[in-house]
Scaffold this motif. Structure first.
Motif, PDB file in Angstrom:
ATOM      1  N   LYS A  91       0.845  -1.196   0.000  1.00 13.75           N
ATOM      2  CA  LYS A  91       0.000   0.000   0.000  1.00 13.75           C
ATOM      3  C   LYS A  91       0.880   1.244   0.000  1.00 13.75           C
ATOM      4  CE  LYS A  91      -2.617   1.892   3.502  1.00 13.75           C
ATOM      5  NZ  LYS A  91      -3.701   1.841   4.521  1.00 13.75           N
ATOM      6  N   THR A  92       0.676   2.120  -0.999  1.00 13.00           N
ATOM      7  CA  THR A  92       1.544   3.294  -1.131  1.00 13.00           C
ATOM      8  C   THR A  92       0.786   4.613  -1.098  1.00 13.00           C
ATOM      9  OG1 THR A  92       1.416   3.119  -3.547  1.00 13.00           O
ATOM     10  CG2 THR A  92       3.285   2.020  -2.460  1.00 13.00           C
ATOM     11  N   LEU A  93      -0.464   4.628  -1.589  1.00 11.57           N
ATOM     12  CA  LEU A  93      -1.199   5.894  -1.697  1.00 11.57           C
ATOM     13  C   LEU A  93      -2.656   5.689  -1.320  1.00 11.57           C
ATOM     14  CD1 LEU A  93      -0.004   7.306  -5.150  1.00 11.57           C
ATOM     15  CD2 LEU A  93       0.621   8.201  -2.909  1.00 11.57           C
ATOM     16  N   THR A  94      -3.282   6.748  -0.825  1.00 14.12           N
ATOM     17  CA  THR A  94      -4.730   6.763  -0.636  1.00 14.12           C
ATOM     18  C   THR A  94      -5.283   8.097  -1.120  1.00 14.12           C
ATOM     19  OG1 THR A  94      -4.603   7.657   1.616  1.00 14.12           O
ATOM     20  CG2 THR A  94      -4.616   5.255   1.387  1.00 14.12           C
ATOM     21  N   ASP A  95      -6.509   8.032  -1.591  1.00 16.85           N
ATOM     22  CA  ASP A  95      -7.235   9.256  -1.936  1.00 16.85           C
ATOM     23  C   ASP A  95      -8.694   9.009  -1.601  1.00 16.85           C
ATOM     24  OD1 ASP A  95      -7.523  11.878  -2.954  1.00 16.85           O
ATOM     25  OD2 ASP A  95      -8.356  11.064  -4.805  1.00 16.85           O
ATOM     26  N   ALA A  96      -9.381  10.038  -1.153  1.00 16.63           N
ATOM     27  CA  ALA A  96     -10.756   9.846  -0.709  1.00 16.63           C
ATOM     28  C   ALA A  96     -11.599  11.058  -1.040  1.00 16.63           C
ATOM     29  CB  ALA A  96     -10.793   9.594   0.798  1.00 16.63           C
ATOM     30  N   VAL A  97     -12.889  10.799  -1.236  1.00 12.14           N
ATOM     31  CA  VAL A  97     -13.887  11.865  -1.321  1.00 12.14           C
ATOM     32  C   VAL A  97     -14.900  11.601  -0.215  1.00 12.14           C
ATOM     33  CG1 VAL A  97     -13.626  12.447  -3.737  1.00 12.14           C
ATOM     34  CG2 VAL A  97     -15.085  10.529  -3.118  1.00 12.14           C
ATOM     35  N   ASN A  98     -15.357  12.693   0.413  1.00 11.93           N
ATOM     36  CA  ASN A  98     -16.230  12.572   1.577  1.00 11.93           C
ATOM     37  C   ASN A  98     -17.507  13.349   1.372  1.00 11.93           C
ATOM     38  OD1 ASN A  98     -14.372  11.246   3.765  1.00 11.93           O
ATOM     39  ND2 ASN A  98     -13.114  12.854   2.813  1.00 11.93           N
ATOM     40  N   THR A  99     -18.576  12.848   1.938  1.00 14.60           N
ATOM     41  CA  THR A  99     -19.817  13.607   1.990  1.00 14.60           C
ATOM     42  C   THR A  99     -19.636  14.711   3.031  1.00 14.60           C
ATOM     43  OG1 THR A  99     -21.056  11.597   1.480  1.00 14.60           O
ATOM     44  CG2 THR A  99     -22.294  13.477   2.338  1.00 14.60           C
ATOM     45  N   THR A 100     -19.830  15.936   2.615  1.00 13.29           N
ATOM     46  CA  THR A 100     -19.581  17.066   3.513  1.00 13.29           C
ATOM     47  C   THR A 100     -20.892  17.644   4.019  1.00 13.29           C
ATOM     48  OG1 THR A 100     -19.618  18.748   1.778  1.00 13.29           O
ATOM     49  CG2 THR A 100     -17.525  17.616   2.186  1.00 13.29           C
ATOM     50  N   GLU A 101     -20.760  18.429   5.057  1.00 16.87           N
ATOM     51  CA  GLU A 101     -21.893  19.195   5.557  1.00 16.87           C
ATOM     52  C   GLU A 101     -21.947  20.544   4.839  1.00 16.87           C
ATOM     53  OE1 GLU A 101     -21.822  19.363   9.810  1.00 16.87           O
ATOM     54  OE2 GLU A 101     -21.276  17.245  10.013  1.00 16.87           O
ATOM     55  N   GLN A 102     -22.834  21.404   5.261  1.00 14.64           N
ATOM     56  CA  GLN A 102     -22.958  22.709   4.620  1.00 14.64           C
ATOM     57  C   GLN A 102     -21.689  23.538   4.837  1.00 14.64           C
ATOM     58  OE1 GLN A 102     -26.490  24.569   6.151  1.00 14.64           O
ATOM     59  NE2 GLN A 102     -27.809  23.599   4.615  1.00 14.64           N
ATOM     60  N   ALA A 103     -21.445  24.431   3.886  1.00 12.72           N
ATOM     61  CA  ALA A 103     -20.293  25.325   3.999  1.00 12.72           C
ATOM     62  C   ALA A 103     -20.421  26.194   5.244  1.00 12.72           C
ATOM     63  CB  ALA A 103     -20.190  26.199   2.760  1.00 12.72           C
ATOM     64  N   ALA A 104     -19.290  26.390   5.928  1.00 18.89           N
ATOM     65  CA  ALA A 104     -19.300  27.173   7.172  1.00 18.89           C
ATOM     66  C   ALA A 104     -18.259  28.276   7.175  1.00 18.89           C
ATOM     67  CB  ALA A 104     -19.075  26.246   8.365  1.00 18.89           C
ATOM     68  N   VAL A 105     -17.143  28.077   6.493  1.00 10.88           N
ATOM     69  CA  VAL A 105     -16.037  29.023   6.585  1.00 10.88           C
ATOM     70  C   VAL A 105     -15.380  29.194   5.229  1.00 10.88           C
ATOM     71  CG1 VAL A 105     -14.427  27.182   7.268  1.00 10.88           C
ATOM     72  CG2 VAL A 105     -13.889  29.561   7.822  1.00 10.88           C
ATOM     73  N   ILE A 106     -14.957  30.416   4.943  1.00 15.06           N
ATOM     74  CA  ILE A 106     -14.253  30.716   3.695  1.00 15.06           C
ATOM     75  C   ILE A 106     -12.761  30.483   3.898  1.00 15.06           C
ATOM     76  CG2 ILE A 106     -13.718  32.513   1.999  1.00 15.06           C
ATOM     77  CD1 ILE A 106     -16.344  33.878   2.826  1.00 15.06           C
TER      78      ILE A 106
END
Length: 949
Positions: free
Chosen positions: A680-695
């Motif tokens: 195992k050398t690399l990982t990449d992920a996409v996540n379900t996010t909540e609403q935007a809170a900060v710029i």
């Protein structure tokens, strides 16, 4: 804090040294970018074009008769003040009646009021320059530019891409002011892609001795033999003097640290008056450092001209020591090393800026392409700005340099020659392109003849590089039978193997391939909104996908490589859509330079950097259970996919390929794990996010020390700190400190929102001018706002001769200016122009000034808003009359005009799929720039930029 590229820091340091050397010697190269005045003219209505060319003698009739805005004494005080580079097209609104190919900006034939632009600048040239050669050089003006100096017509350049210069030595007012006037007309398009409008590249003032190295007058080529390099140095000397000259030439090669590596002198030379003459020499170097993609090391040739020990001229040429070779069976070699070309095609515009890019943005864009794995850049389809080639030289990027229009008349060949002479010392350039998709001739005998002639002509200038032309139609006839290096545009309809067998000695590569269309951050087609999913899929049967295109070229040694259409999105050509799409969909990066997913496919196979990228995003609220295509781009051996820690299977990666899964959506974490040699050398992920809170505001790494430009990426995160890839919040920007925002963007190909927020300048002329003779300047009858002047005569109809002066000791002039309601925060200025040796000025019966003496530059008055009426306003002037001494004398008959200046509104931009871009430019002072980004309901962001002189 600013971050720097060391190689660019070195470049700026060398430039500083060069500038100092030029000041202490006899050659000066001075920027004229600052402090221009700009206004719109008109292509066919003289009164809207400042009456240019309407005088009894026009500028084409008699020398020095530039009139209207070309006249030295023209009043430009009310014009907009700006610095170059400038593109007025990007400042215009979008309009469905504008040109699709140019991105629907409101310029061109349907918009005459914004299709002609005038520029004026006044410069001082000291009396000590008398005897020197003085010229002005333009790196590029879009389009059909006419230039005057002090009213003298210098010439017309129809192309918006070619550099040009004019010798103004004999027209200069030494010790005084000199006025440069430029008229650009973009009514007719030159290309079929966004071209911008105006002086969008640099302008220079050049000063030399009459005996000097000619413009673009050196050519350095290198030959490597074992551990030695032979530097062939050609210099073209020009004698603009009126007598013959004896002189000597010295050539020195310096390394990047400024150390002299080799010197040669050519003595006892002679050149005739007004002659141009070539001289060549050879300098041998042992164990030179070579220019390469990994180490783009640059040398400098310093050419000096001397007479009797006195230094006459110093000319510096940056070059690289390297060899290039193309082979019909094995492709391309740099310094004897085989290199597969991994290139991109690019136009020259960027989000928020149009084509008027600060130099730093050239490095920014080339840096993004290199990070993707690209090693080559095709200038599509025109000569580039010189700073782009400098960036390629210094960052290590190979280049196809392309002329604009194929042909064999003197016009076409001279344009090609100008391009080659200007650019031939750039080590990055490996090929000259003499044509692109010339459908009318590319498959017939005319095309074969034209290609053969223009190719032969190019070789009279440079034999060290390949000559190519791009063919998109049929092959086996026309241009494809005579060009040395065939450029394939889209091989889905062509058989490259068959062509190679038929023409085994012909060099070949893919000049355009992989023309996929995609929208960054979109993973389900929405044809109503003109959004296309960002998966690599071919447009139609006339094209290959990006992957299939690369597989074809990668598997054939005789093909030197390929150039993708395109590296960046660009304005115009919004295939397969029309209005309201205003930007293309072809790029591996969007108009801001934000990467699309295809970027990671290329990075996987164009670099050795371990790469793993998963798509799409994982925010699909309301679509639970729906099946989505999940792709992975990687150069790992194997990849395993997990949804919420549950394995969805491990797959083996095909070389130059990608992996796919069908996944039913469930909120949470979608993760890819890459394996190399079973580990195992690399990982990449996409996540379900909540609403935007900060710029979140982040400055890009491309900024250089003492740079005047910062590229800032704006994104938003949820309360857990995860970036929200679907956010489209509206943003506003506030900037304080020694800087200004010069452009905003977000990569949305359908956005019709402004990318510039500029001050508004409106002008209102004084009309219906009447006059009445009075006894003296003390008379005040006739100045009141409501005075009845119906019996007065139209002004300036009587001849202003001696007899008129006898009976008219003074006159009252009355005119009307129609003004709207003044916007909040706006400033109203009256730019008065003198109509007599003495005058007093009134507005609506209120005295603005009394007993003013004549002033050639006129007077300016800030008008109190309380004095202004919405609608009709009266201007009255009591003046002593001008009197002609000769019948041909002329004088001003215009009272001037009113200007309403409204400050720029607040800069704004919305996020597009989670991202936006702000480009900030320092104004020259040392200090701290503060950029604050706000959005309703989100925590603001403040970014600090430290600026040092």
């Amino acid at each position: 804090m600013l971050k720097y590229f060391p190689i660019i820091v070195f470049f700026l340091f060398i430039n500083c040294l060069t500038t100092q050397a030029q000041v202490t010697n006899t050659r000066e190269h001075i920027s004229l970018d600052a402090n221009w005045y700009f206004a719109f003219g008109h292509p066919y209505e003289p009164q809207k074009d400042f009456y240019n060319g309407t005088s009894y003698f026009s500028y084409l009739s008699k020398t020095g008769y530039g009139d209207g805005a070309a006249a030295p004494g023209f009043d430009d005080r009310y014009w907009r003040k700006l610095n170059l580079p400038h593109d007025w097209a990007v400042e215009q609104k979008f309009d469905k009646n504008a040109s699709l190919s140019h991105g629907f900006n409101a310029v061109g034939r349907n918009f005459p009021n914004t299709s002609v632009g005038w520029y004026r600048k006044t410069i001082h040239i000291p009396t000590t320059d008398l005897g020197r050669k003085i010229s002005i050089a333009f790196d590029g003006v879009s389009r059909n530019s006419i230039v005057w100096v002090n009213g003298h017509y210098l010439g017309t350049e129809p192309s918006g891409y070619h550099s040009f210069n004019y010798d103004i030595t004999d027209y200069v007012n030494y010790g005084g002011e000199n006025v440069i006037a430029v008229r650009a007309d973009v009514t007719m398009e030159e290309g079929w892609f966004y071209e911008g409008a105006g002086i969008y590249r640099h302008v220079w003032l050049n000063k030399t001795n009459p005996l000097h190295v000619a413009t673009n007058g050196t050519f350095v080529s290198t030959l490597l033999e074992n551990d030695k390099a032979k530097i062939q140095a050609l210099v073209t000397v020009k004698n603009d003097g009126l007598k013959d000259e004896n002189f000597e030439v010295k050539q020195e090669v310096l390394n990047a640290e400024g150390k002299v590596l080799g010197t040669v002198k050519i003595e006892k030379l002679k050149i005739n008056s007004l002659e141009l003459k070539d001289f060549s020499s050879t300098i041998s170097l042992k164990n030179p450092v070579l220019w390469s993609l990994e180490n783009p090391y640059l040398h400098q040739l310093v050419t000096t001209i001397s007479q009797n020990g006195k230094l006459i001229d110093v000319y510096k040429t940056t070059f690289g020591i390297r060899t290039i070779r193309f082979d019909a069976d094995e492709g391309f070699f740099l310094n004897g090393k085989h290199i597969k070309i991994k290139g991109t095609n690019n136009h020259q515009d960027h989000a928020g800026l149009g084509v008027a890019l600060p130099d730093e943005l050239q490095y920014y864009r080339i840096g993004l392409l290199k990070a993707m794995g690209s090693n080559a850049y095709r200038c599509s389809h025109n000569p580039p700005t010189p700073e782009l080639l400098d960036a390629c030289d210094r960052l290590g990027m190979l280049v196809i340099d392309e002329t604009r229009l194929m042909g064999t008349t003197d016009l076409h060949l001279n344009d090609l020659k100008r391009l080659m002479l200007r650019d031939r010392n750039h080590p990055s350039i490996i090929s000259w392109s003499v044509g692109n998709e010339e459908w009318n001739i590319e498959g017939n005998i005319t095309g074969a003849r034209v290609a053969k002639t223009i190719q032969a002509f190019a070789k009279t200038i440079d034999t060290t590089r390949a000559i190519t032309a791009a063919v998109s139609g049929g092959i086996g006839n026309g241009i494809s039978t005579t060009i040395d290096m065939l450029g394939y545009n889209y091989i889905a309809t062509k058989n490259t193997d068959e062509q190679h067998q038929k023409f085994p000695q012909q060099l070949s590569w893919g000049t355009e391939e992989g023309s996929t269309v995609a929208t960054r951050g979109i993973y389900v087609d929405d044809l109503e909104k003109h959004y296309l999913a960002a998966y690599d899929k071919k447009q139609n049967d006339n094209f290959l996908s990006l992957e299939n295109g690369w597989k074809h070229y990668a598997s054939r040694a005789y093909l030197a490589g390929m150039f993708i259409w395109t590296g960046f999105d660009y304005r115009g050509e919004p295939t397969p859509f029309g209005w309201p799409s205003v930007v293309s969909y072809f790029g591996m990066l969007d108009l801001c330079g934000f990467p699309k997913d295809n970027n990671w496919y290329l990075k996987s196979w164009w670099t050795d950097e371990p790469t793993l990228h998963i798509l799409p995003h994982w925010n699909w609220k309301g679509k639970e259970g729906k099946t989505f295509d999940v792709w992975v781009y990687s150069n790992c051996d194997e990849v395993e996919l997990f949804l919420n820690s549950k394995s969805l299977g491990k797959k083996t990666m095909e070389k130059n390929g990608h992996l796919e899964w069908k996944v039913n959506y469930a909120p949470g974490n979608l993760k890819a794990v890459g394996f190399k040699n079973g580990k195992k050398t690399l990982t990449d992920a996409v996540n379900t996010t909540e609403q935007a809170a900060v710029i979140v505001a982040k400055q890009d790494k491309i900024l250089v020390e003492n740079s005047k430009v910062a590229v800032v990426t704006i994104s938003v995160a949820d309360k857990k700190g995860l970036n929200v890839p679907t956010a489209n919040n509206n943003l506003s920007f506030e900037l304080s400190g020694p800087g200004k925002i010069i452009g905003v963007g977000n990569g949305d190909p359908t956005s019709l929102a402004p990318e510039k927020f500029l001050e508004k300048i409106e002008t209102f002329p004084i009309h219906s001018l009447k006059e009445k003779i009075v006894d003296n300047m003390a008379v005040v009858d006739g100045i009141a706002a409501n005075y009845n002047d119906q019996q007065w005569k139209p002004a300036f109809k009587d001849e202003r001769n001696a007899s008129f002066a006898e009976r008219a000791k003074a006159l009252i002039y009355r005119g009307t200016v129609d003004l709207p309601e003044i916007p909040k925060g706006a400033k109203v200025t009256f730019f008065y122009k003198c109509v007599g040796p003495q005058q007093s000025i009134y507005m609506n019966g209120v005295k603005l000034a009394g007993n003013l003496a004549q002033n050639k530059k006129g007077y300016e008055y800030i008008i109190d808003e309380k004095l202004i009426k919405v609608g009709k306003n009266t201007v009255a002037v009591i003046a002593t009359p001008f009197v002609k001494q000769n019948s041909w004398d002329s004088f001003n008959t215009d009272l001037g005009l009113f200007q309403i200046y409204t400050p720029a509104p607040q800069w704004k931009r919305n996020l597009f799929n989670g991202l936006a871009q702000v480009i900030v430019e320092a104004t020259g002072e040392e200090g701290e720039i503060k950029l604050q980004t706000n959005s309703a309901g989100l925590k603001s962001s403040t970014l600090l930029l430290q600026i040092k002189k």
